[in-house]
Design a protein around this motif. Structure first.
Motif, mmCIF file in Angstrom:
data_model
loop_
_atom_site.group_PDB
_atom_site.id
_atom_site.type_symbol
_atom_site.label_atom_id
_atom_site.label_comp_id
_atom_site.label_asym_id
_atom_site.label_seq_id
_atom_site.Cartn_x
_atom_site.Cartn_y
_atom_site.Cartn_z
ATOM 1 N N MET A 311 0.985 -1.238 -0.146
ATOM 2 C CA MET A 311 -0.019 0.012 0.110
ATOM 3 C C MET A 311 0.970 1.347 -0.091
ATOM 4 S SD MET A 311 -3.285 0.837 2.288
ATOM 5 C CE MET A 311 -2.702 1.280 3.950
ATOM 6 N N VAL A 312 0.729 2.133 -1.101
ATOM 7 C CA VAL A 312 1.436 3.483 -1.115
ATOM 8 C C VAL A 312 0.497 4.790 -1.301
ATOM 9 C CG1 VAL A 312 3.361 2.226 -2.134
ATOM 10 C CG2 VAL A 312 1.369 3.187 -3.697
ATOM 11 N N PRO A 313 0.918 5.956 -0.939
ATOM 12 C CA PRO A 313 0.020 6.983 -0.849
ATOM 13 C C PRO A 313 -0.422 7.483 -2.266
ATOM 14 C CG PRO A 313 2.255 7.582 -0.086
ATOM 15 C CD PRO A 313 2.498 5.959 -0.486
ATOM 16 N N THR A 314 0.299 7.521 -3.077
ATOM 17 C CA THR A 314 -0.269 8.245 -4.411
ATOM 18 C C THR A 314 -0.237 6.885 -5.407
ATOM 19 O OG1 THR A 314 2.082 8.552 -5.156
ATOM 20 C CG2 THR A 314 0.950 10.114 -3.708
ATOM 21 N N GLU A 315 -1.152 7.555 -6.494
ATOM 22 C CA GLU A 315 -1.281 6.482 -7.622
ATOM 23 C C GLU A 315 0.033 6.421 -8.592
ATOM 24 O OE1 GLU A 315 -4.716 6.949 -10.074
ATOM 25 O OE2 GLU A 315 -6.163 6.979 -8.325
ATOM 26 N N ILE A 316 0.524 7.796 -8.827
ATOM 27 C CA ILE A 316 2.018 7.630 -9.574
ATOM 28 C C ILE A 316 2.753 6.575 -8.883
ATOM 29 C CG2 ILE A 316 3.979 8.963 -9.973
ATOM 30 C CD1 ILE A 316 2.191 11.378 -10.553
ATOM 31 N N LEU A 317 2.947 6.666 -7.559
ATOM 32 C CA LEU A 317 3.957 5.816 -6.923
ATOM 33 C C LEU A 317 3.590 4.275 -7.175
ATOM 34 C CD1 LEU A 317 6.545 5.799 -5.349
ATOM 35 C CD2 LEU A 317 5.481 6.194 -3.351
ATOM 36 N N ALA A 318 2.110 4.080 -7.042
ATOM 37 C CA ALA A 318 1.652 2.774 -6.947
ATOM 38 C C ALA A 318 2.051 2.357 -8.444
ATOM 39 C CB ALA A 318 0.163 2.609 -6.891
ATOM 40 N N GLU A 319 1.886 2.776 -9.652
ATOM 41 C CA GLU A 319 2.111 2.557 -10.907
ATOM 42 C C GLU A 319 3.731 2.471 -11.339
ATOM 43 O OE1 GLU A 319 0.264 6.182 -12.530
ATOM 44 O OE2 GLU A 319 -1.609 5.121 -12.072
ATOM 45 N N GLN A 320 4.226 3.223 -10.494
ATOM 46 C CA GLN A 320 5.843 2.916 -10.632
ATOM 47 C C GLN A 320 6.225 1.766 -10.128
ATOM 48 O OE1 GLN A 320 8.278 6.328 -9.681
ATOM 49 N NE2 GLN A 320 9.567 5.111 -8.373
ATOM 50 N N HIS A 321 5.679 1.475 -8.780
ATOM 51 C CA HIS A 321 6.197 0.049 -8.166
ATOM 52 C C HIS A 321 5.576 -1.008 -9.020
ATOM 53 C CE1 HIS A 321 8.057 1.842 -4.836
ATOM 54 N NE2 HIS A 321 6.964 1.906 -4.032
ATOM 55 N N VAL A 322 4.405 -1.121 -9.482
ATOM 56 C CA VAL A 322 3.852 -2.216 -10.448
ATOM 57 C C VAL A 322 5.069 -2.409 -11.482
ATOM 58 C CG1 VAL A 322 2.339 -2.744 -12.106
ATOM 59 C CG2 VAL A 322 1.498 -2.046 -9.894
ATOM 60 N N ARG A 323 5.473 -1.285 -12.071
ATOM 61 C CA ARG A 323 6.456 -1.471 -13.213
ATOM 62 C C ARG A 323 7.623 -2.100 -12.831
ATOM 63 N NH1 ARG A 323 4.637 3.675 -15.331
ATOM 64 N NH2 ARG A 323 5.972 4.668 -13.950
ATOM 65 N N SER A 324 8.202 -1.641 -11.697
ATOM 66 C CA SER A 324 9.549 -2.022 -11.557
ATOM 67 C C SER A 324 9.282 -3.708 -10.680
ATOM 68 C CB SER A 324 10.210 -1.213 -10.002
ATOM 69 O OG SER A 324 9.383 -0.919 -9.318
ATOM 70 N N LEU A 325 8.180 -3.820 -9.913
ATOM 71 C CA LEU A 325 8.170 -5.288 -9.368
ATOM 72 C C LEU A 325 7.658 -6.160 -10.850
ATOM 73 C CD1 LEU A 325 5.895 -4.503 -6.177
ATOM 74 C CD2 LEU A 325 8.272 -5.088 -6.201
ATOM 75 N N GLU A 516 -0.030 10.045 -15.708
ATOM 76 C CA GLU A 516 0.701 8.726 -16.064
ATOM 77 C C GLU A 516 1.578 9.083 -17.578
ATOM 78 O OE1 GLU A 516 1.843 4.828 -16.657
ATOM 79 O OE2 GLU A 516 1.305 5.965 -15.000
ATOM 80 N N GLU A 517 0.834 9.777 -18.379
ATOM 81 C CA GLU A 517 1.195 10.227 -19.691
ATOM 82 C C GLU A 517 2.403 11.114 -19.700
ATOM 83 O OE1 GLU A 517 2.246 10.356 -23.745
ATOM 84 O OE2 GLU A 517 1.177 8.863 -22.657
ATOM 85 N N VAL A 518 2.314 12.164 -18.891
ATOM 86 C CA VAL A 518 3.439 12.982 -18.519
ATOM 87 C C VAL A 518 4.572 12.443 -17.976
ATOM 88 C CG1 VAL A 518 4.069 15.064 -17.252
ATOM 89 C CG2 VAL A 518 1.965 14.929 -18.180
ATOM 90 N N MET A 519 4.450 11.263 -16.945
ATOM 91 C CA MET A 519 5.454 10.670 -16.254
ATOM 92 C C MET A 519 6.155 9.909 -17.317
ATOM 93 S SD MET A 519 6.116 12.024 -13.543
ATOM 94 C CE MET A 519 7.587 11.067 -13.066
ATOM 95 N N ARG A 520 5.223 9.007 -18.079
ATOM 96 C CA ARG A 520 6.150 8.266 -19.310
ATOM 97 C C ARG A 520 6.804 9.053 -20.004
ATOM 98 N NH1 ARG A 520 6.177 7.507 -23.821
ATOM 99 N NH2 ARG A 520 4.525 8.919 -24.539
#
Length: 681
Positions: A311-325, A516-520
């Motif tokens: 469990m993480v506090p922000t959606e950006i972080l959740a999406e990033q963790h999904v990518r790396s895991l 998500e698009e901006v971060m990508r």
């Protein structure tokens, strides 16, 4: 009789009405009243005007030398009179005290307390009394309590004084004699009397020292006793993944673990293999490699036949963790799911079904994970990141979604170890104190707004060398109240300043897909300069970004500034943090100084704690940090360390559980329901 069971109504002068008002302050018993400590003292000790600085508050003995003069302004009034103290003749002034006029007769003695104005030879009087009517206050230190409603300072002082007269002899000693001797503490009875009625400031400090130690010791005793009794009671999941399996995964990581990471990994795996519930706090500075440790733990949970939640506090972080895991786990056939507020409709339904059937091994998400319709087949490990952002209740709901799953809590707000244990209850604490290999220190600079041209030149040079930069500002749009740069205006002006570079914009009001698009684009270096609000504060990882610029930096807290700075310095290139601020306040200036002095998160946190105090630092209402009656977690930190060691060694002795010497402490634990095994989160 025990004063902890005697109603406060038994104190003379406490009516049913006043009793109700005291209840609002948490005062129900005589003990509560005697432990309702003053937060400061008013000094009514007599002094000579010759030793008083201009503008200081002072109490003097004087003689009335002239007739009083009363002036009225509508409902308000001003009363003046010539008086003499020592060899000083001066004017005493009272506001809205017209009724004193007839009592100010020449030749009469008077005791005055007020602010001394040496240049004008006058005193603005806040308190006055006539010795011939019987001295009430002067010559002493008077306690100042936190009061409100119909309860006044005078009534509180009188009532506490009355309680001391009636019940003072019944105050029991609770600390064992050896601890009282070890720290040369005042006896309890004497300390409580002197904290309310000190003869002088030294005596008040000695009384406070005794009660601070007692409060911290009893708090730690509760934690240690609970721990001793429940460590073997809270059955959990016994993970079975063996060393060879875990080692194979660790060897496959794209980098070598630091010594600190290896040590922490062993602590966590040992906890996970025990049949009892793990409750561990992993704290480490920004970028110290906590996520990798979480990945190892999640891998061990899945390889033991269970599921993990992150469990993480922000959606950006959740999406990033999904990518790396996903990248780390894919070769081992481990499936990773994402659950945030933006996952809706069919995707959400499919994910919830897969979780319940055990087809998803690890789920990463925001607080969407704790919603009622989320079920697991076998949840055995819960990891929460940046845990101070989740309330105690949110964490416990997630914990209840499995059969006492192991809990690993991570924070990048490093705090002293003992403080962490105190703040987060019954937890083991692991600390990552080492930077990962190759991680370079970040150079930090503080500049004023008038040097912005030079900052723009710095951005230009970094981007021309193929690097990227963040530009952070506090607000999304213009606010009439705050004269601060806002993201949208800043984005427009940066796009004009750098026509040859691509400038991106990121803020909290954008949809998840837009973010998500901006971060990508930023990851892919299609955007070179990212103008953003603090949504990038936690965990965003772009190794090519080397420059962090923070506008109006004095409007951010220290830990937030340190988190933002931690977004750079993640690759092989030298990295920089530039703070742009013209702080008006001393606190703002001090923050800038701390940030340029050190990039050690533990030192930043220590100084942040000293600047802010523990309530703000932890977000008290959310984190469950205890609010002490008299102790202060910052200034009394050394005492907290001692109290913890004393409590831990005492609970470890058999005599503590059997000897009559310790029966007051066992009685205290019984009263606090610790011996019934009540859970401390």
């Amino acid at each position: 009789m025990d004063i902890s069971t005697i109603s406060v109504k038994q104190v003379s002068g406490v009516s049913a009405l006043k009793e109700g008002e005291l209840h609002a302050f948490g005062v129900f018993t005589v003990q509560d009243l005697l432990e309702y400590y003053p937060f400061r003292y008013e000094d009514y000790r007599l002094r000579s005007l010759s030793e008083v600085k201009d503008g200081e508050k002072v109490t003097v003995q004087a003689k009335i030398m002239g007739l009083p003069v009363l002036q009225r302004y509508g409902k308000k009034s001003r009363l003046t009179c010539k008086v003499m103290a020592d060899e000083w003749m001066f004017t005493a002034t009272w506001f809205n005290r017209h009724f004193l006029k007839d009592q100010l007769t020449p030749g009469r003695e008077i005791t005055l307390t007020g602010k001394w104005d040496q240049r004008r030879a006058q005193m603005t009087v806040s308190d006055s009394e006539f010795p011939d009517k019987g001295v009430i206050r002067s010559g002493s230190l008077q306690p100042v309590y936190s009061v409100g409603g119909n309860i006044t300072q005078a009534w509180m002082r009188k009532t506490v004084g009355q309680a001391l007269v009636q019940f003072g002899e019944m105050i029991p000693e609770i600390l064992p004699e050896d601890l009282v001797r070890k720290y040369e503490l005042m006896p309890r009875k004497h300390a409580i009397l002197r904290i309310h009625q000190p003869q002088d400031s030294e005596e008040g400090q000695e009384a406070r020292k005794r009660m601070v130690y007692e409060e911290l010791f009893l708090f730690q005793l509760k934690l240690q006793a609970y721990r001793a009794m429940n460590h073997e009671r809270m059955d959990g999941v016994q993970h079975t993944a063996d060393n060879a399996t875990v080692r194979e995964f660790v060897r496959s990581l794209p980098f070598e673990l630091t010594d600190a990471q290896k040590k922490v990994e062993l602590e966590i795996l040992k906890d996970m293999r025990s049949p009892f519930c793990m409750n561990r706090l992993l704290q480490g500075d920004v970028g110290s490699g906590k996520t990798v440790i979480a990945a190892v733990a999640l891998y061990a949970a899945v390889k033991s036949g269970h599921q993990g939640a992150f469990m993480v506090p922000t959606e950006i972080l959740a999406e990033q963790h999904v990518r790396s895991l996903t990248k780390l786990f894919e070769p081992y056939g481990i499936t990773v799911g994402l659950l945030t507020g933006s996952v809706t409709g069919r995707r959400r339904k499919d994910l919830l079904g897969a979780l319940q059937m055990g087809l998803v091994d690890v789920v990463v998400g925001t607080h969407a994970l704790i919603q009622e319709e989320v079920y697991f087949r076998s949840l055995s490990l819960v990891v929460t990141d940046e845990q101070h952002r989740f309330g105690v209740n949110q964490r416990s709901i997630l914990r209840r979604k499995g059969f006492n799953p192991d809990v690993l809590t991570m924070t990048a707000t490093p705090i002293p170890r003992t403080l962490a244990i105190t703040a987060f209850g019954d937890m083991d604490v692991s600390t990552l104190s080492e930077r990962p290999k190759g991680r370079k220190p970040i150079s930090s600079y503080w500049v004023k707004h008038d040097k912005m041209d030079r900052v723009l030149g710095f951005i230009s040079r970094e981007i021309e060398q193929g690097r990227q930069a963040y530009l952070i500002c506090p607000l999304i749009e213009e606010s009439e109240k705050l004269d601060v740069q806002n993201a949208i205006d800043l984005y427009v002006s940066m796009s004009q300043a750098f026509p040859d570079f691509k400038v991106g914009l990121l803020h909290g009001r954008m949809t998840a897909a837009e973010k998500e698009e901006v971060m990508r684009e930023f990851y892919a270096n299609e955007v070179q300069l990212l103008v953003s609000t603090t949504v990038v504060e936690v965990g965003v990882d772009v190794p090519n970004a080397t420059l962090m610029i923070i506008m109006d930096a004095d409007r951010f807290g220290l830990s937030q500034l340190h988190q933002l700075r931690g977004r750079v310095g993640r690759g092989e290139h030298a990295s920089y943090c530039v703070l742009i601020a013209d702080p008006k306040s001393e606190v703002g200036q001090e923050r800038m100084k701390v940030m340029t002095d050190t990039d050690d998160g533990f030192e930043v946190a220590r100084r942040d704690l000293a600047l802010r105090g523990p309530g703000d630092f932890f977000g008290t209402k959310q984190s469950g940090v205890p609010e002490f009656r008299i102790a202060d977690m910052v200034s009394d930190f050394a005492v907290l360390e001692e109290a913890r060691e004393d409590a831990a060694s005492l609970v470890g002795e058999e005599a503590f559980w059997t000897s009559p010497v310790y029966s007051p402490l066992r009685h205290y634990l019984q009263r606090e329901q610790v011996l019934q095994g009540e859970l401390i989160d």
